[in-house]
Design an enzyme around this catalytic site. Structure first.
Site, PDB file in Angstrom:
ATOM      1  CE1 TYR A  57      -3.141  -3.182   1.043  1.00 36.35           C
ATOM      2  CE2 TYR A  57      -4.190  -1.501  -0.310  1.00 36.35           C
ATOM      3  CZ  TYR A  57      -4.158  -2.785   0.200  1.00 36.35           C
ATOM      4  OH  TYR A  57      -5.150  -3.678  -0.144  1.00 36.35           O
ATOM      5  NE  ARG A  60      -3.143  -0.271  -5.175  1.00 31.00           N
ATOM      6  CZ  ARG A  60      -4.387  -0.589  -4.832  1.00 31.00           C
ATOM      7  NH1 ARG A  60      -4.599  -1.391  -3.806  1.00 31.00           N
ATOM      8  NH2 ARG A  60      -5.405  -0.083  -5.494  1.00 31.00           N
ATOM      9  CG  ASP A  95      -8.154   6.743  -7.450  1.00 37.14           C
ATOM     10  OD1 ASP A  95      -8.223   5.824  -8.285  1.00 37.14           O
ATOM     11  OD2 ASP A  95      -8.998   7.667  -7.396  1.00 37.14           O
ATOM     12  CG  HIS A 109     -13.831  -1.658  -2.533  1.00 39.71           C
ATOM     13  ND1 HIS A 109     -13.640  -2.086  -3.825  1.00 39.71           N
ATOM     14  CD2 HIS A 109     -14.931  -2.327  -2.090  1.00 39.71           C
ATOM     15  CE1 HIS A 109     -14.574  -2.979  -4.152  1.00 39.71           C
ATOM     16  NE2 HIS A 109     -15.373  -3.130  -3.122  1.00 39.71           N
ATOM     17  CB  CYS A 117      -6.262   1.802  15.292  1.00 45.39           C
ATOM     18  SG  CYS A 117      -5.629   0.739  16.612  1.00 45.39           S
ATOM     19  CB  CYS A 136      -3.011   3.196  17.307  1.00 45.37           C
ATOM     20  SG  CYS A 136      -4.552   4.158  17.400  1.00 45.37           S
ATOM     21  N   GLY A 175     -15.909   1.747 -16.058  1.00 43.49           N
ATOM     22  CA  GLY A 175     -14.560   1.221 -15.862  1.00 43.49           C
ATOM     23  C   GLY A 175     -14.452   0.163 -14.785  1.00 43.49           C
ATOM     24  CG  ASN A 201     -15.398  -1.556 -19.381  1.00 44.03           C
ATOM     25  OD1 ASN A 201     -14.296  -1.614 -19.895  1.00 44.03           O
ATOM     26  ND2 ASN A 201     -15.678  -2.093 -18.209  1.00 44.03           N
ATOM     27  CB  ALA A 219     -13.039   6.457 -18.689  1.00 44.09           C
TER      28      ALA A 219
HETATM   29  N1  APR Z   1     -11.527   3.467 -19.906  1.00 38.81           N
HETATM   30  C1  APR Z   1     -12.611   2.741 -19.523  1.00 38.81           C
HETATM   31  N2  APR Z   1     -12.537   1.496 -18.979  1.00 38.81           N
HETATM   32  C2  APR Z   1     -11.304   0.979 -18.834  1.00 38.81           C
HETATM   33  C3  APR Z   1     -10.125   1.667 -19.202  1.00 38.81           C
HETATM   34  C4  APR Z   1     -10.279   2.968 -19.754  1.00 38.81           C
HETATM   35  N3  APR Z   1      -9.220   3.706 -20.135  1.00 38.81           N
HETATM   36  N4  APR Z   1      -9.056   0.864 -18.940  1.00 38.81           N
HETATM   37  C5  APR Z   1      -9.557  -0.261 -18.405  1.00 38.81           C
HETATM   38  N5  APR Z   1     -10.894  -0.212 -18.353  1.00 38.81           N
HETATM   39  C6  APR Z   1     -11.828  -1.210 -17.822  1.00 38.81           C
HETATM   40  C7  APR Z   1     -11.471  -2.638 -18.145  1.00 38.81           C
HETATM   41  O1  APR Z   1     -12.044  -3.027 -19.391  1.00 38.81           O
HETATM   42  C8  APR Z   1     -12.106  -3.395 -16.969  1.00 38.81           C
HETATM   43  O2  APR Z   1     -13.463  -3.706 -17.251  1.00 38.81           O
HETATM   44  O3  APR Z   1     -11.756  -1.107 -16.410  1.00 38.81           O
HETATM   45  C9  APR Z   1     -12.058  -2.382 -15.835  1.00 38.81           C
HETATM   46  C10 APR Z   1     -10.996  -2.695 -14.785  1.00 38.81           C
HETATM   47  O4  APR Z   1     -11.391  -3.886 -14.140  1.00 38.81           O
HETATM   48  P1  APR Z   1     -10.617  -4.335 -12.814  1.00 38.81           P
HETATM   49  O5  APR Z   1      -9.167  -4.207 -13.037  1.00 38.81           O
HETATM   50  O6  APR Z   1     -11.200  -5.660 -12.399  1.00 38.81           O
HETATM   51  O7  APR Z   1     -11.009  -3.215 -11.741  1.00 38.81           O
HETATM   52  P2  APR Z   1     -12.337  -3.089 -10.894  1.00 38.81           P
HETATM   53  O8  APR Z   1     -13.528  -3.587 -11.661  1.00 38.81           O
HETATM   54  O9  APR Z   1     -12.401  -1.707 -10.388  1.00 38.81           O
HETATM   55  O10 APR Z   1     -12.053  -4.090  -9.666  1.00 38.81           O
HETATM   56  C11 APR Z   1     -13.021  -4.128  -8.646  1.00 38.81           C
HETATM   57  O11 APR Z   1     -11.625  -5.594  -7.332  1.00 38.81           O
HETATM   58  O12 APR Z   1      -9.484  -6.036  -6.696  1.00 38.81           O
HETATM   59  C12 APR Z   1     -10.678  -5.525  -6.261  1.00 38.81           C
HETATM   60  O13 APR Z   1     -10.981  -3.915  -4.607  1.00 38.81           O
HETATM   61  C13 APR Z   1     -10.494  -4.090  -5.896  1.00 38.81           C
HETATM   62  O14 APR Z   1     -11.946  -2.241  -6.287  1.00 38.81           O
HETATM   63  C14 APR Z   1     -11.329  -3.349  -6.908  1.00 38.81           C
HETATM   64  C15 APR Z   1     -12.355  -4.385  -7.326  1.00 38.81           C
END
Ligand code: APR
Length: 233
Positions: A57, A60, A95, A109, A117, A136, A175, A201, A219
């Site tokens: 983390y 990140r 973020d 999330h 803590c 803490c 996304g 997406n 996006a």
């Molecule tokens: N514009 C639009 N969509 C996009 C772009 C972009 N530039 N780049 C990637 N994507 C899409 C991908 O097609 C995919 O469907 O974003 C999505 C990313 O999917 P994941 O990586 O699975 O992310 P997310 O759906 O947010 O994951 C959900 O899983 O790991 C846990 O807690 C974590 O919040 C996260 C959760």
């Protein structure tokens, strides 16, 4: 513009921050292709090796600190500002790019820039670097952790989110791959409430068939187009 503009509920995932340089999880080269989520994003992993989790983390947090909101975040802030009805943004992202663009999102999330803590539940703004031995600031126990929801933990604000979905006239998922519940089930809850549902997406997701409509593309292009269409309706 419709005189009785319905409530718009938006769910964002990692894809909305991808063009700000923050990695997604399951795309090619995504976070879960480089790290074992069981080691760095579960309570068991934290118990086994808290410093490995903090290192994950910390990296990140450093990466996110340098990121800027993109045109998709800005378009959602514009929608919230200029749409005559209510707009609610729920994000799976940890973020703070929605906030940087002017939107107070519901972080189901948690957030990278917050710490908590594990002993007393206190919360505070996370330092850039956290370590297992950090005391803490409230109870002094060495049990500080990122204020992020791990796999197997209950996401935040689920009752509040259910209320928003139940009252939605429009539900948009932007996304997100639709692979993680309960977020992946929000579209079905919104449809049951009679909402018109749209998926924005880069590519089809696991749940694309559940949406009335889809806009495909990055996006930063598709979200401004969608917002412009809503505001000029
Ligand atoms: N514009 C639009 N969509 C996009 C772009 C972009 N530039 N780049 C990637 N994507 C899409 C991908 O097609 C995919 O469907 O974003 C999505 C990313 O999917 P994941 O990586 O699975 O992310 P997310 O759906 O947010 O994951 C959900 O899983 O790991 C846990 O807690 C974590 O919040 C996260 C959760």
């Amino acid at each position: 513009m419709d005189r009785n503009p319905g409530k718009i509920v938006v769910l964002t995932g990692a894809g909305v921050s991808a063009e700000s340089g923050l990695g997604t999880f399951r795309d090619k080269g995504g976070v879960w292709t480089r790290y074992d989520l069981n080691e760095v994003a579960t309570p068991e992993g934290f118990r086994r090796d808290p410093n490995k989790v903090h290192d994950f983390y910390n990296a990140r947090r450093r990466n996110a600190a340098g990121a800027k909101p993109n045109a998709a975040h800005a378009a959602l802030a514009r929608l919230e500002r200029d749409y005559p009805g209510e707009v609610v943004v729920i994000t799976q992202n940890v973020d703070s790019l929605h906030e940087a663009a002017g939107t107070a999102a519901i972080h189901m999330h948690g957030r990278l820039d917050r710490a908590t803590c594990a002993s007393c539940g206190a919360g505070w703004d996370a330092p850039m670097e956290m370590h297992a031995a950090d005391p803490c600031p409230v109870c002094s126990e060495p049990s500080t952790r990122p204020d992020v929801v791990w796999f197997g933990e209950v996401p935040h604000a689920l009752d509040e989110i259910a209320g928003h979905l139940d009252a939605a006239a429009v539900f948009a998922a932007i996304g997100t791959s639709g692979q993680v519940h309960p977020a992946a089930g929000f579209v079905s809850e919104a449809r049951r409430a009679g909402a018109r549902t749209i998926e924005i997406n880069l590519a089809p997701s696991e749940i694309s068939d559940l949406f009335h409509e889809r806009i495909e593309g990055p996006a930063t292009q598709s979200v401004p187009l969608w917002v412009e269409r809503l505001l000029s309706a």
